[in-house]
Design a protein around this motif. Structure first.
Motif, PDB file in Angstrom:
ATOM      1  N   GLN A 209      -1.154   7.963  -8.161  1.00  0.00           N
ATOM      2  CA  GLN A 209      -0.654   7.971  -9.539  1.00  0.00           C
ATOM      3  C   GLN A 209      -0.222   6.602 -10.051  1.00  0.00           C
ATOM      4  O   GLN A 209      -0.263   6.354 -11.263  1.00  0.00           O
ATOM      5  CB  GLN A 209       0.532   8.939  -9.633  1.00  0.00           C
ATOM      6  CG  GLN A 209       0.172  10.370  -9.279  1.00  0.00           C
ATOM      7  CD  GLN A 209       1.393  11.228  -8.986  1.00  0.00           C
ATOM      8  OE1 GLN A 209       2.531  10.748  -9.038  1.00  0.00           O
ATOM      9  NE2 GLN A 209       1.166  12.493  -8.666  1.00  0.00           N
ATOM     10  N   SER A 210       0.199   5.717  -9.170  1.00  0.00           N
ATOM     11  CA  SER A 210       0.789   4.454  -9.598  1.00  0.00           C
ATOM     12  C   SER A 210      -0.271   3.429  -9.986  1.00  0.00           C
ATOM     13  O   SER A 210      -1.359   3.362  -9.387  1.00  0.00           O
ATOM     14  CB  SER A 210       1.671   3.891  -8.480  1.00  0.00           C
ATOM     15  OG  SER A 210       2.115   2.589  -8.788  1.00  0.00           O
ATOM     16  N   SER A 211       0.066   2.589 -10.944  1.00  0.00           N
ATOM     17  CA  SER A 211      -0.832   1.498 -11.339  1.00  0.00           C
ATOM     18  C   SER A 211      -0.747   0.322 -10.367  1.00  0.00           C
ATOM     19  O   SER A 211      -1.622  -0.556 -10.378  1.00  0.00           O
ATOM     20  CB  SER A 211      -0.490   1.033 -12.754  1.00  0.00           C
ATOM     21  OG  SER A 211       0.831   0.522 -12.804  1.00  0.00           O
ATOM     22  N   ILE A 212       0.285   0.278  -9.556  1.00  0.00           N
ATOM     23  CA  ILE A 212       0.441  -0.852  -8.630  1.00  0.00           C
ATOM     24  C   ILE A 212      -0.718  -0.921  -7.637  1.00  0.00           C
ATOM     25  O   ILE A 212      -1.408  -1.952  -7.553  1.00  0.00           O
ATOM     26  CB  ILE A 212       1.808  -0.789  -7.910  1.00  0.00           C
ATOM     27  CG1 ILE A 212       2.935  -1.021  -8.911  1.00  0.00           C
ATOM     28  CG2 ILE A 212       1.866  -1.812  -6.782  1.00  0.00           C
ATOM     29  CD1 ILE A 212       4.327  -0.846  -8.319  1.00  0.00           C
ATOM     30  N   PRO A 213      -1.001   0.133  -6.867  1.00  0.00           N
ATOM     31  CA  PRO A 213      -2.154   0.060  -5.972  1.00  0.00           C
ATOM     32  C   PRO A 213      -3.469  -0.095  -6.723  1.00  0.00           C
ATOM     33  O   PRO A 213      -4.361  -0.846  -6.289  1.00  0.00           O
ATOM     34  CB  PRO A 213      -2.105   1.394  -5.224  1.00  0.00           C
ATOM     35  CG  PRO A 213      -0.703   1.863  -5.353  1.00  0.00           C
ATOM     36  CD  PRO A 213      -0.256   1.380  -6.683  1.00  0.00           C
ATOM     37  N   ALA A 214      -3.610   0.582  -7.847  1.00  0.00           N
ATOM     38  CA  ALA A 214      -4.870   0.543  -8.600  1.00  0.00           C
ATOM     39  C   ALA A 214      -5.211  -0.863  -9.059  1.00  0.00           C
ATOM     40  O   ALA A 214      -6.397  -1.209  -9.182  1.00  0.00           O
ATOM     41  CB  ALA A 214      -4.777   1.487  -9.797  1.00  0.00           C
ATOM     42  N   ASN A 215      -4.197  -1.685  -9.312  1.00  0.00           N
ATOM     43  CA  ASN A 215      -4.420  -3.050  -9.804  1.00  0.00           C
ATOM     44  C   ASN A 215      -4.416  -4.096  -8.695  1.00  0.00           C
ATOM     45  O   ASN A 215      -4.536  -5.288  -8.974  1.00  0.00           O
ATOM     46  CB  ASN A 215      -3.350  -3.403 -10.847  1.00  0.00           C
ATOM     47  CG  ASN A 215      -3.499  -2.590 -12.118  1.00  0.00           C
ATOM     48  OD1 ASN A 215      -4.611  -2.227 -12.503  1.00  0.00           O
ATOM     49  ND2 ASN A 215      -2.382  -2.290 -12.765  1.00  0.00           N
ATOM     50  N   HIS A 216      -4.268  -3.656  -7.440  1.00  0.00           N
ATOM     51  CA  HIS A 216      -4.244  -4.598  -6.318  1.00  0.00           C
ATOM     52  C   HIS A 216      -5.027  -3.988  -5.154  1.00  0.00           C
ATOM     53  O   HIS A 216      -4.459  -3.552  -4.150  1.00  0.00           O
ATOM     54  CB  HIS A 216      -2.800  -4.885  -5.888  1.00  0.00           C
ATOM     55  CG  HIS A 216      -1.957  -5.502  -6.959  1.00  0.00           C
ATOM     56  ND1 HIS A 216      -1.299  -4.741  -7.905  1.00  0.00           N
ATOM     57  CD2 HIS A 216      -1.666  -6.799  -7.246  1.00  0.00           C
ATOM     58  CE1 HIS A 216      -0.634  -5.540  -8.725  1.00  0.00           C
ATOM     59  NE2 HIS A 216      -0.849  -6.800  -8.347  1.00  0.00           N
ATOM     60  N   THR A 217      -6.331  -3.958  -5.300  1.00  0.00           N
ATOM     61  CA  THR A 217      -7.168  -3.286  -4.304  1.00  0.00           C
ATOM     62  C   THR A 217      -7.918  -4.230  -3.391  1.00  0.00           C
ATOM     63  O   THR A 217      -8.519  -3.776  -2.406  1.00  0.00           O
ATOM     64  CB  THR A 217      -8.191  -2.367  -5.000  1.00  0.00           C
ATOM     65  OG1 THR A 217      -9.015  -3.162  -5.869  1.00  0.00           O
ATOM     66  CG2 THR A 217      -7.491  -1.286  -5.816  1.00  0.00           C
ATOM     67  N   TYR A 218      -7.907  -5.515  -3.676  1.00  0.00           N
ATOM     68  CA  TYR A 218      -8.709  -6.457  -2.901  1.00  0.00           C
ATOM     69  C   TYR A 218      -7.838  -7.271  -1.952  1.00  0.00           C
ATOM     70  O   TYR A 218      -6.712  -7.652  -2.285  1.00  0.00           O
ATOM     71  CB  TYR A 218      -9.487  -7.396  -3.826  1.00  0.00           C
ATOM     72  CG  TYR A 218     -10.493  -6.656  -4.675  1.00  0.00           C
ATOM     73  CD1 TYR A 218     -11.742  -6.304  -4.168  1.00  0.00           C
ATOM     74  CD2 TYR A 218     -10.181  -6.283  -5.980  1.00  0.00           C
ATOM     75  CE1 TYR A 218     -12.660  -5.612  -4.942  1.00  0.00           C
ATOM     76  CE2 TYR A 218     -11.089  -5.594  -6.769  1.00  0.00           C
ATOM     77  CZ  TYR A 218     -12.322  -5.257  -6.241  1.00  0.00           C
ATOM     78  OH  TYR A 218     -13.223  -4.558  -7.005  1.00  0.00           O
ATOM     79  N   GLY A 219      -8.383  -7.528  -0.756  1.00  0.00           N
ATOM     80  CA  GLY A 219      -7.674  -8.289   0.255  1.00  0.00           C
ATOM     81  C   GLY A 219      -7.612  -7.501   1.545  1.00  0.00           C
ATOM     82  O   GLY A 219      -8.027  -6.337   1.597  1.00  0.00           O
ATOM     83  N   PRO A 220      -7.124  -8.112   2.627  1.00  0.00           N
ATOM     84  CA  PRO A 220      -6.999  -7.403   3.916  1.00  0.00           C
ATOM     85  C   PRO A 220      -6.284  -6.076   3.725  1.00  0.00           C
ATOM     86  O   PRO A 220      -5.162  -6.037   3.210  1.00  0.00           O
ATOM     87  CB  PRO A 220      -6.192  -8.384   4.770  1.00  0.00           C
ATOM     88  CG  PRO A 220      -6.463  -9.728   4.166  1.00  0.00           C
ATOM     89  CD  PRO A 220      -6.607  -9.490   2.695  1.00  0.00           C
ATOM     90  N   GLU A 221      -6.939  -4.988   4.106  1.00  0.00           N
ATOM     91  CA  GLU A 221      -6.475  -3.665   3.690  1.00  0.00           C
ATOM     92  C   GLU A 221      -5.081  -3.326   4.203  1.00  0.00           C
ATOM     93  O   GLU A 221      -4.289  -2.732   3.477  1.00  0.00           O
ATOM     94  CB  GLU A 221      -7.496  -2.598   4.106  1.00  0.00           C
ATOM     95  CG  GLU A 221      -7.931  -2.647   5.564  1.00  0.00           C
ATOM     96  CD  GLU A 221      -7.056  -1.809   6.466  1.00  0.00           C
ATOM     97  OE1 GLU A 221      -6.367  -0.925   5.945  1.00  0.00           O
ATOM     98  OE2 GLU A 221      -7.062  -2.057   7.681  1.00  0.00           O
TER      99      GLU A 221
END
Length: 296
Positions: A209-221
């Motif tokens: 639901q949060s926009s935080i993960p949705a807007n930060h998806t790239y990089g070491p998982e």
């Protein structure tokens, strides 16, 4: 006339006999004295209530479609394990199929094992696959779980020790694994290694639901997940399980150490000889019973 009465009497006798047999069968079903041993001695059925599982756990093993042998091997590894205190389901997770043979072979796997989740993404390691995994679960799964784990396909997880370590922990706002950096014992310093980390279900919902993960998806998982949780002021309950989780001896510096009996997870099993060493150390075939059908 007498013959007619004789026939009726015979039918009545047969009906009566069948009725008594039915009663006897019914009583046997309901009675604890149900089974007879070869010596005709009664065997009492065990009516002891079975312990109920304390919690549920989904383990999603992130892998790639073409790794058929790896999946079949891991099915053996986890198919012989279970925990009496946890309901544990294991799924293999990868992105969209790209080859015709994948669509046929993986369809067969799904028909046979029903343990595959195919995400709507392009196969990747650090470009959003982990986000797609967590964010899709509330929409694709038919149920919720207390915990969700993300695991690599080169890690050996011992389900009973894992379940035992999770049992006393909180069911909400919980983040569990092997904290990075390797020398740290403080789970609040950085993030949990991607070998295998656990989130409570409310955090899975938050990722969806949060926009935080949705807007930060790239990089070491693994590092990216830790970043989400920190930005969202989440995971007041954090637990790092060292030394029970670690990398295979000699594979990753201070993250590695020798195999130990209290192991929960061993990571970086890239070669068959490493798997053989681990499976031998934990004697995973000890329950194999003697049989005339094979000799080992």
């Amino acid at each position: 006339m007498p013959s007619r009465w004789l026939v009726l009497a015979s039918l009545s006798s047969i009906s009566l006999l069948l009725y008594f047999l039915f009663l006897l069968f019914t009583l046997q079903i309901k009675s604890p004295l149900l089974l007879l041993s070869p010596s005709n001695s009664p065997i009492l059925l065990d009516n002891t209530p079975r312990p109920r599982t304390q919690f549920s756990l989904l383990i999603g093993i992130l892998t790639r479609p073409d790794l058929y042998d790896r999946r079949h091997f891991l099915r053996l590894i986890y198919g012989i394990q279970s925990s009496p205190i946890a309901e544990i389901h294991i799924k293999f997770v990868f992105c969209n199929l790209t080859k015709n043979e994948q669509r046929i072979f993986i369809a067969l796997e799904i028909l046979r094992f029903n343990d595959i989740i195919i995400l709507n993404c392009t196969e990747n390691m650090n470009s959003g696959k982990t986000y797609t995994y967590f964010s899709s679960l509330t929409r694709t799964l038919p149920r919720s779980y207390d915990y969700v784990m993300k695991a690599d396909d080169d890690v050996f997880i011992r389900l009973i020790p894992l379940a035992s370590s999770l049992a006393p922990l909180p069911r909400t706002d919980m983040y569990y694994g092997f904290v990075i950096p390797c020398t740290s014992q403080n789970p609040f310093v950085e993030y949990m290694s991607g070998m295998g980390f656990v989130l409570s279900w409310d955090l899975v919902q938050w990722i969806t639901q949060s926009s935080i993960p949705a807007n930060h998806t790239y990089g070491p998982e693994d590092k990216t997940v830790g970043k989400w949780l920190k930005m969202g002021n989440k995971t007041k309950n954090r637990f790092s399980n060292k030394p029970a989780m670690y990398d295979y001896p000699g594979t990753n510096g201070k993250c590695s150490h020798e195999l130990i009996s209290e192991t929960i997870a061993v990571h970086r099993l890239k070669r068959w000889d490493q798997w053989l060493d681990v499976l031998t150390f934990f004697n995973v075939t000890e329950t194999l019973k003697p049989s005339y059908m094979y000799h080992l």
